[in-house]
Scaffold this active site. Sequence first.
Site, PDB file in Angstrom:
ATOM      1  N   GLU A 108      22.557  24.686  12.371  1.00 24.51           N
ATOM      2  CA  GLU A 108      22.382  25.917  13.153  1.00 24.51           C
ATOM      3  C   GLU A 108      22.059  25.608  14.609  1.00 24.51           C
ATOM      4  O   GLU A 108      22.474  26.339  15.515  1.00 24.51           O
ATOM      5  CB  GLU A 108      21.277  26.764  12.532  1.00 24.51           C
ATOM      6  N   GLU A 128      20.993  25.943   2.394  1.00 24.31           N
ATOM      7  CA  GLU A 128      19.749  26.690   2.235  1.00 24.31           C
ATOM      8  C   GLU A 128      19.634  27.449   0.912  1.00 24.31           C
ATOM      9  O   GLU A 128      18.563  27.424   0.277  1.00 24.31           O
ATOM     10  CB  GLU A 128      19.554  27.666   3.418  1.00 24.31           C
TER      11      GLU A 128
END
Length: 245
Positions: A108, A128
């Site tokens: 990210e 995640e």
Amino acid sequence: MSTAILVEERDDRVVATLNRPEVRNAIDRQTSSELNGLCALLEEDPRILLLTGAGESFAAGADINQMRERRRDDALRGINSAVFSRLQKLPMPTIALMDGYALGGGAELAYACDFRLGTTRVKIGNPEPGLGILASAGGTWRLRELVPETVAKEMLLAGRILDADAARAAGLLSEVVEPAELLDAGHRWADRIAAQVPLAIRLTKAVFHAPRESHPFVDDLAQAVLFETDEKHERMTQFLERKKR
């Protein structure tokens, strides 16, 4: 206290190195804090940013030891999402130099940069959900702006990890090089950017990210500013003189 990010300043660029190689540069609170400091530096004195990682990884995600203990209010503070958004809004272009693992928050962080270069051994993904959380620092919306929706869903929902070839094919990487060549490749890209007029680059980036409904007004306004600069006149004069030769 050790430094989570090493910063090398040059006239037209800054090289920042995530400096936690013992944990594959996992992003902890100190890293986030120092990223905010780095952003403040580049907001005050706009320069190109080269962002890389020490050792053989870019960043293997957030620090799970800290993440495991975080609760609802921690998530609502948006510790990483806020600084990644600040990074994306920096005045001058940013270049992520990715080697080895770029996973979770590390991926990210790279998504928030303007350009991403990778090595032949890079692995990019957002695992995640396998840990019971989601990619909340921009992965769920930045990734779909960078790669086809099907690829983004494969990464976010099915745990797909992209190797260098797949990431390049999807448009996530601008270039793939051998590990020893990564920093030199980053400087080549920075040289190309630095060869342009800095104010023109700053305004182009700002207009690029402006809301759709603000166009074409913001484009015309930025152009009006540039039309009044000495550098615009000088560069165009040089161009015309070269054509005469």
